[in-house]
Design an enzyme around this catalytic site. Structure first.
Site, PDB file in Angstrom:
ATOM      1  N   THR A  36      30.085  82.105  22.965  1.00  0.00           N
ATOM      2  CA  THR A  36      28.878  81.224  23.649  1.00  0.00           C
ATOM      3  C   THR A  36      27.816  81.182  22.890  1.00  0.00           C
ATOM      4  O   THR A  36      27.317  80.079  22.629  1.00  0.00           O
ATOM      5  CB  THR A  36      28.355  81.952  24.832  1.00  0.00           C
ATOM      6  OG1 THR A  36      29.588  81.930  25.977  1.00  0.00           O
ATOM      7  CG2 THR A  36      27.478  81.382  25.429  1.00  0.00           C
TER       8      THR A  36
ATOM      9  N   TRP B  26      28.948  78.830  20.070  1.00  0.00           N
ATOM     10  CA  TRP B  26      28.997  77.411  20.401  1.00  0.00           C
ATOM     11  C   TRP B  26      27.507  76.704  20.172  1.00  0.00           C
ATOM     12  O   TRP B  26      27.535  75.551  19.808  1.00  0.00           O
ATOM     13  CB  TRP B  26      29.289  77.607  21.905  1.00  0.00           C
ATOM     14  CG  TRP B  26      29.363  75.942  22.316  1.00  0.00           C
ATOM     15  CD1 TRP B  26      30.503  75.291  22.285  1.00  0.00           C
ATOM     16  CD2 TRP B  26      28.439  75.392  23.044  1.00  0.00           C
ATOM     17  NE1 TRP B  26      30.241  74.102  22.922  1.00  0.00           N
ATOM     18  CE2 TRP B  26      29.040  74.203  23.262  1.00  0.00           C
ATOM     19  CE3 TRP B  26      27.008  75.495  23.418  1.00  0.00           C
ATOM     20  CZ2 TRP B  26      28.363  73.118  24.116  1.00  0.00           C
ATOM     21  CZ3 TRP B  26      26.435  74.510  24.028  1.00  0.00           C
ATOM     22  CH2 TRP B  26      26.966  73.347  24.452  1.00  0.00           C
ATOM     23  N   HIS B  27      26.404  77.468  20.585  1.00  0.00           N
ATOM     24  CA  HIS B  27      24.981  76.775  20.455  1.00  0.00           C
ATOM     25  C   HIS B  27      24.496  76.631  18.952  1.00  0.00           C
ATOM     26  O   HIS B  27      23.584  75.642  18.854  1.00  0.00           O
ATOM     27  CB  HIS B  27      24.228  77.806  21.172  1.00  0.00           C
ATOM     28  CG  HIS B  27      23.921  77.677  22.597  1.00  0.00           C
ATOM     29  ND1 HIS B  27      25.051  78.447  23.306  1.00  0.00           N
ATOM     30  CD2 HIS B  27      23.553  76.896  23.609  1.00  0.00           C
ATOM     31  CE1 HIS B  27      24.910  78.053  24.637  1.00  0.00           C
ATOM     32  NE2 HIS B  27      23.995  77.129  24.839  1.00  0.00           N
ATOM     33  N   GLY B  28      25.033  77.158  18.117  1.00  0.00           N
ATOM     34  CA  GLY B  28      24.598  76.840  16.725  1.00  0.00           C
ATOM     35  C   GLY B  28      24.809  77.969  15.599  1.00  0.00           C
ATOM     36  O   GLY B  28      25.262  78.817  15.948  1.00  0.00           O
TER      37      GLY B  28
ATOM     38  N   PHE C 218      23.189  70.523  19.694  1.00  0.00           N
ATOM     39  CA  PHE C 218      24.343  71.378  19.997  1.00  0.00           C
ATOM     40  C   PHE C 218      25.704  70.332  20.528  1.00  0.00           C
ATOM     41  O   PHE C 218      26.686  70.953  20.495  1.00  0.00           O
ATOM     42  CB  PHE C 218      23.986  72.196  21.233  1.00  0.00           C
ATOM     43  CG  PHE C 218      22.946  73.269  21.103  1.00  0.00           C
ATOM     44  CD1 PHE C 218      22.720  74.006  20.047  1.00  0.00           C
ATOM     45  CD2 PHE C 218      21.930  72.996  21.995  1.00  0.00           C
ATOM     46  CE1 PHE C 218      21.734  74.530  19.778  1.00  0.00           C
ATOM     47  CE2 PHE C 218      20.680  73.684  21.968  1.00  0.00           C
ATOM     48  CZ  PHE C 218      20.570  74.381  20.814  1.00  0.00           C
TER      49      PHE C 218
END
Length: 469
Positions: free
Chosen positions: A319, A322-324, A469
């Site tokens: 998680t 996934w955001h960066g 994102f």
């Protein structure tokens, strides 16, 4: 192109609606038109990135067909499923994480490997996750395979949810691609939902962005404790109304065209645990990781606590990643892994006690987490957190007082909009039973729309967080 822009509101959306309903009752023509304008919407800023999305559509369409063709052969089906997951994740890795990985390899091993300067395609994580969802749902038999590549393209590229979600699961929308039903009630609800989302973004999020940007841009020796907290709280409101506002607009636009997307936010700041917060925040991402990663690993129904901890660790590191491509996002995900693991092992949500105390605990750690999320790097995050707790700075200053008083009205409205007060009042006082509501409600939303439009036209500060994102 973004929803909160004059070109979208005054040109693109009216044009699309007029042509779409001119083609009423001609579903194939409507789908072709929606697919083409979705490509135009995505290509508005960087035309070449459309080719990446088209390639993703064709590859996942072909693999979906082959999985359906070999449905009775589990070995071939699993090989094809593995190929599609690796292919889609490799696209994300190439554009989002390759430069980050090489930079860290150079640092770790004292190398000088060339770091590529790769421009990130907007919304790549969102449409790639939807592509994965299509193939997995076909593999599981939770959605009918699409024989027409146009339908796969429309599912992946549909402009309302293309840039920043919500992540629409294929099983949710499979039947709607050809069998949706447009009606006045849905269209009206869609308009209202879009206006609510637009006003959240333009009137609340954009104003909080000014305060947050100011606080996070100050050198550590100029940042007082009071202003550090004001900046962190402002960013907490900014990201809530930025992302939930975009989700509201996406859901509203979907309804205008007969699509029904699942909710993505459910008043997350009223939560009384971190676990509850993540059941209310970015619901589509949480459910995606739950159904495609956490449950296949065994979820919480495993035979040992260590396996449970392993499953939670994998989900929350993913998680964060996934955001960066930044250690701040990994640290942010690890923070939630620790908190949720502690809550599950101690059965925190089943403990008795004052909800207000658990609510304060939740907001405290969520706010600290947003500091990690917003910071440029871990060094800035540490110094900013230090300022919040009075390390190396003043406790208050004139800057904190000025920005607080200047934004007090926005803070009050943000607190109100963060709680389900309006739904409660409508239900409690039966507002819709009053005849005057049929006059006042449309006037209210029309005024809200034109106030938001005025802010946009005059060129007010209009950043958008989740484009990254």
């Amino acid at each position: 192109m973004i929803f909160s822009s004059s070109i979208f509101l005054l040109v693109f959306l009216p044009f699309v609606l007029i042509i779409y309903y001119t083609l009423y009752s001609q579903r194939l023509a409507q789908n072709i038109f929606l697919f083409l304008v979705s490509l135009l919407f995505y290509a508005w800023g960087e035309p070449w990135f459309v080719l990446i999305m088209l390639l993703s559509i064709l590859v996942n369409y072909a693999i979906g067909l082959n999985i359906d063709l070999h449905r009775n052969n589990q070995v071939i089906s699993k090989i094809l499923l593995t190929i599609t997951v690796l292919y889609n994740l490799s696209i994300i890795f190439l554009y989002k994480y390759l430069a980050f990985t090489i930079t860290n390899i150079n640092t770790l091993f004292s190398l000088t490997l060339p770091v590529p300067d790769i421009v990130l395609p907007i919304g790549i994580s969102f449409f790639t996750f939807q592509a994965i969802s299509y193939v997995i749902d076909v593999y599981r038999g939770q959605g009918e395979v699409q024989k027409n590549p146009l339908n796969v393209g429309l599912y992946i590229a549909l402009f309302p949810q293309l840039i920043a979600g919500p992540i629409v699961r294929y099983e949710t929308i499979a039947n709607q691609i050809n069998h949706r039903k447009e009606n006045i009630a849905d269209f009206s609800e869609g308009c209202v939902r879009f206006i609510i989302g637009l006003s959240k973004k333009v009137l609340l999020s954009n104003n909080f962005a000014i305060v947050a940007d100011k606080a996070f841009s100050l050198p550590n020796d100029q940042l007082s404790t009071a202003f550090a907290w004001l900046g962190a709280i402002s960013y907490s409101f900014q990201i809530l109304f930025d992302f939930s506002g975009y989700s509201d607009m996406a859901i509203g636009l979907g309804k205008m065209f007969g699509f029904h997307f699942d909710e993505n936010f459910n008043y997350p700041y009223i939560s009384a645990s971190i676990s509850e917060f993540w059941r209310r925040w970015h619901i589509s991402l949480g459910s995606w990781f739950r159904d495609y990663v956490y449950f296949p690993l065994g979820g919480s129904r495993v035979d040992s606590k260590w396996k449970l901890i392993r499953n939670l660790f994998i989900v929350w590191v993913l998680t964060g990643v996934w955001h960066g491509a930044n250690w701040t996002f990994i640290a942010w995900g690890f923070l939630y892994f620790l908190l949720i693991t502690i809550e599950k092992l101690t059965r925190f949500e089943r403990t008795s006690g004052l909800r207000i105390v658990r609510h304060i605990y939740t907001l405290f750690f969520v706010c600290l987490g947003w500091v990690l999320f917003r910071s440029i790097d871990l060094s800035q995050a540490c110094t900013y957190l230090g300022s919040m707790f009075g390390i190396g700075g003043r406790y208050t200053d004139s800057l904190a007082r000025f920005y607080f008083l200047d934004n007090l009205i926005f803070i009050i409205f943000a607190v109100i909009c963060s709680m389900p007060l309006l739904p409660y009042m409508k239900k409690r006082f039966h507002y819709h039973d009053l005849k005057i509501s049929y006059i006042l409600t449309p006037i209210f939303y029309i005024v809200l729309f034109f106030v938001s439009l005025t802010y946009i036209i005059k060129g007010a500060y209009n950043p958008f967080i989740y484009f990254n994102f």
